[in-house]
Design a protein around this motif. Structure first.
Motif, short mmCIF file in Angstrom:
data_model
loop_
_atom_site.label_atom_id
_atom_site.label_comp_id
_atom_site.label_asym_id
_atom_site.label_seq_id
_atom_site.Cartn_x
_atom_site.Cartn_y
_atom_site.Cartn_z
N LEU A 9 30.13 41.31 25.48
CA LEU A 9 30.84 40.98 26.72
C LEU A 9 31.15 42.26 27.50
O LEU A 9 31.00 42.29 28.73
N ARG A 10 31.55 43.30 26.79
CA ARG A 10 31.79 44.58 27.45
C ARG A 10 30.48 45.14 28.03
O ARG A 10 30.47 45.72 29.12
N ARG A 11 29.39 44.95 27.30
CA ARG A 11 28.09 45.44 27.77
C ARG A 11 27.68 44.75 29.07
O ARG A 11 27.04 45.38 29.94
N LEU A 12 28.02 43.49 29.21
CA LEU A 12 27.64 42.72 30.39
C LEU A 12 28.60 42.94 31.56
O LEU A 12 28.34 42.42 32.65
N SER A 13 29.67 43.68 31.35
CA SER A 13 30.71 43.83 32.36
C SER A 13 30.66 45.21 33.00
O SER A 13 30.22 46.19 32.39
N ASP A 14 31.12 45.28 34.24
CA ASP A 14 31.35 46.56 34.91
C ASP A 14 32.69 46.50 35.63
O ASP A 14 33.49 45.61 35.35
N ASP A 15 32.93 47.42 36.57
CA ASP A 15 34.24 47.44 37.21
C ASP A 15 34.39 46.37 38.29
O ASP A 15 35.45 46.27 38.92
N THR A 16 33.36 45.55 38.48
CA THR A 16 33.43 44.44 39.43
C THR A 16 33.61 43.11 38.72
O THR A 16 34.43 42.28 39.12
N LEU A 75 39.90 44.57 30.84
CA LEU A 75 38.79 43.69 31.23
C LEU A 75 39.33 42.40 31.85
O LEU A 75 38.78 41.90 32.84
N ALA A 76 40.41 41.87 31.29
CA ALA A 76 41.04 40.68 31.88
C ALA A 76 41.52 40.96 33.29
O ALA A 76 41.40 40.11 34.19
N GLU A 77 42.05 42.15 33.53
CA GLU A 77 42.49 42.51 34.87
C GLU A 77 41.32 42.56 35.85
O GLU A 77 41.42 42.10 37.00
N THR A 78 40.18 43.08 35.39
CA THR A 78 38.98 43.10 36.24
C THR A 78 38.52 41.69 36.56
O THR A 78 38.19 41.37 37.72
N TYR A 79 38.50 40.84 35.57
CA TYR A 79 38.06 39.46 35.78
C TYR A 79 39.03 38.71 36.72
O TYR A 79 38.59 37.95 37.59
N LEU A 80 40.32 38.93 36.54
CA LEU A 80 41.30 38.28 37.40
C LEU A 80 41.12 38.73 38.84
O LEU A 80 41.22 37.91 39.78
N ALA A 81 40.86 40.01 39.04
CA ALA A 81 40.64 40.51 40.40
C ALA A 81 39.40 39.87 41.02
O ALA A 81 39.37 39.58 42.22
N PHE A 82 38.36 39.65 40.21
CA PHE A 82 37.15 38.98 40.70
C PHE A 82 37.48 37.56 41.16
O PHE A 82 37.05 37.12 42.23
N VAL A 83 38.25 36.84 40.34
CA VAL A 83 38.62 35.46 40.69
C VAL A 83 39.44 35.46 41.99
O VAL A 83 39.23 34.61 42.87
N ALA A 84 40.34 36.40 42.12
CA ALA A 84 41.15 36.48 43.34
C ALA A 84 40.28 36.74 44.56
O ALA A 84 40.48 36.14 45.63
N HIS A 85 39.30 37.63 44.41
CA HIS A 85 38.39 37.93 45.52
C HIS A 85 37.53 36.73 45.88
O HIS A 85 37.16 36.55 47.05
N GLY A 142 26.37 38.99 44.74
CA GLY A 142 25.23 39.83 44.42
C GLY A 142 25.65 41.20 43.95
O GLY A 142 26.80 41.62 44.11
N TYR A 143 24.69 41.94 43.39
CA TYR A 143 24.98 43.31 42.99
C TYR A 143 25.27 44.18 44.20
O TYR A 143 25.85 45.26 44.09
N ASP A 144 24.90 43.66 45.39
CA ASP A 144 25.25 44.33 46.64
C ASP A 144 26.71 44.12 47.04
O ASP A 144 27.16 44.58 48.08
N ARG A 145 27.46 43.37 46.20
CA ARG A 145 28.87 43.06 46.41
C ARG A 145 29.10 42.17 47.63
O ARG A 145 30.16 42.18 48.23
N LEU A 146 28.11 41.37 47.95
CA LEU A 146 28.23 40.39 49.03
C LEU A 146 28.13 38.98 48.43
O LEU A 146 27.31 38.74 47.53
N TRP A 147 28.96 38.08 48.97
CA TRP A 147 28.88 36.69 48.52
C TRP A 147 27.61 36.05 49.07
O TRP A 147 27.27 36.23 50.23
#
Length: 358
Positions: free
Chosen positions: A20-27, A69-79, A92-97
Motif C-alpha cells: 500500500l505504501r509502494r502504491l502511494s505518493d504525496d497525492t 498516510l491516512a492524512e494524505t488519503y483524507l486530503a485526497f477525499v476532501a479535494h 490523472g497523474y497530471d493532478r487534473l480531474w
C-alpha cells in the motif's frame, strides 16, 4: 495471468501495508500496478483512496507512517468533494480531474471511508474533518443500490459510536429499504435476479440496519440473506466466488475471473454478523474468505505475494493475475484485519463443517 503451480496457504498472521505504501505518493493511491510496480500513467481513483483510508482507520494501533498516510488519503477525499457533497473519482497523474462530481460507487465508498474515519480515525482532527465531509455527502442519494449500500456502511460506523446521529440513521434506513426480492421466485431469495459484484454488502447493510436501528425482523432478513449467499458460494469446503460478469441460476460453475473484492465483502459481512450474534457460523465465513486469498479456492492458487505484501488482481482457472493493484491489495488487508481480530474464534470455527451448495 500466471501458470505456475498452485501455492499452498501460508500462515499469514497480520496484514502488511508495505505494498500500500509502494502504491502511494504525496497525492494519493495509484489505482493499477504492473506486477508490483505502480502504473502512474493510470492515475488515482477515489474508490481506492477511500478504501485506503478505511483500512488504516481500522488498525487498532497505526504507527506514525500509517497515520501520515491516512492524512494524505483524507486530503485526497476532501479535494474530490464538490461543494454540493458529490465527488470526483478519477484524478490523472497530471493532478487534473478527468470526470465530473457524481454519486456512483466512488461516492458510496467515500462515505464508507469517511464514516469509518469519523468513528475510528487515529486523531481527533481526522475524526472531526471526516464527520463534516460525511454529513455533506450523506445529504445526497444515489440511484444505484450498491453505491447507497457502501455509503450506508459508513453511516453504520458513525451510528455505532454516535447513536443519535440523525443523518447517518436516515441514510442507513434508506439503504436498507432498497432491498427488494425478485418477484415470483421463491427459490432465489436474493434481491436481484443475478449475483453481481460485492454481493455480501447487500446482506451486511440489512444486518447493520437491523442491529443499529433496533429492527429484529430486518436483522433476521439480513442474516438469512448472508447465510444463503455463503452457502451458494461454498463448494467442497472453500469459497467459489461470483466471477466478473455475475452469476445466475443456471450459470456453469465454477466461474472465473474471481475478484478479491468478493472475498473481502464476504469477510466484512460475516465479521459484522459474528460481532452482532456471536454465532460461530459467521466466524467460519470469515475464515473461508481469508482462506480464499491463501489458496483455498477453485484453482488452488494463493492471491498473496509474501515478498511485496500485495494482493493479486484475480483468480483464473489455471492461475492468477499477477498484477497487484490497489483494490486487490486493500481487499487482502481488510480480510486479514478480520482474521487478526477474531483469531481465536476463527481457529475454533474452522474445525466445524459448514453447509455447502450441492
Amino acid at each position: 495471468m500466471s501458470a505456475v503451480r498452485p501455492l499452498k496457504p501460508r500462515a499469514v498472521t497480520a496484514p502488511s501495508f508495505a505494498h500500500l505504501r509502494r502504491l502511494s505518493d504525496d497525492t494519493g493511491l495509484f489505482e493499477h500496478a504492473r506486477g508490483a510496480l505502480p502504473r502512474r500513467e493510470h492515475g488515482y481513483c477515489l474508490d481506492d483512496v477511500a478504501r485506503g483510508l478505511l483500512v488504516i482507520c481500522r488498525e487498532p494501533e497505526p504507527d506514525a507512517a500509517l497515520v501520515a498516510l491516512a492524512e494524505t488519503y483524507l486530503a485526497f477525499v476532501a479535494h474530490a468533494q464538490s461543494p454540493e457533497g458529490a465527488f470526483h473519482n478519477r484524478l490523472g497523474y497530471d493532478r487534473l480531474w478527468h470526470d465530473e462530481p457524481g454519486v456512483g460507487d466512488w461516492w458510496g465508498r467515500a462515505l464508507w471511508g469517511l464514516g469509518t474515519a469519523a468513528a475510528r480515525g487515529p486523531t481527533s482532527w481526522i475524526r472531526e474533518s471526516a464527520l463534516t465531509m460525511f454529513e455533506s455527502g450523506a445529504a445526497l442519494r444515489s440511484p444505484w443500490v450498491r453505491s447507497t449500500a457502501f455509503a450506508a456502511l459508513g453511516a453504520a460506523e458513525i451510528l455505532a459510536v454516535m447513536p443519535g446521529h440523525d443523518i447517518a440513521a436516515k441514510l442507513l434506513a434508506d439503504a436498507a429499504d432498497l432491498d427488494k426480492a425478485p418477484s415470483g421466485n421463491l427459490s432465489w431469495p436474493w434481491p436481484e435476479e443475478r449475483l453481481d459484484y460485492a454481493n455480501a454488502v447487500l446482506a451486511e447493510v440489512q444486518i447493520a440496519a437491523g442491529h443499529l436501528l433496533h429492527d429484529e425482523q430486518r436483522l433476521d432478513h439480513g442474516l438469512a440473506l448472508l447465510g444463503w449467499l455463503l452457502t451458494q458460494e461454498t463448494v467442497d469446503g472453500h469459497l467459489s466466488l461470483t466471477p466478473v460478469g455475475g452469476n445466475g441460476h443456471s450459470d456453469p460453475q465454477p466461474g472465473f475471473d474471481q475478484q478479491p473484492i468478493e472475498a473481502a465483502a464476504m469477510a466484512d459481512a460475516c465479521a459484522r454478523a459474528y460481532a452482532v450474534t456471536g454465532d460461530e457460523r459467521w466466524a467460519a465465513g470469515v475464515s473461508l474468505a481469508v482462506g480464499w486469498f491463501l489458496g483455498e479456492n477453485d484453482s488452488g492458487f494463493a492471491l498473496t505475494d509474501e515478498h511485496t505484501g500485495g494482493g493479486c488482481d484475480g483468480l483464473e482457472r489455471n492461475g492468477r493475475n499477477e498484477n497487484q493493484g490497489a483494490e486487490s491489495t486493500l481487499a487482502l488487508i481488510a480480510a486479514l484485519q478480520h482474521r487478526r481480530r477474531f483469531a481465536k474464534q476463527l481457529a475454533s470455527a474452522s474445525r466445524r463443517p459448514l453447509k455447502t451448495r450441492d
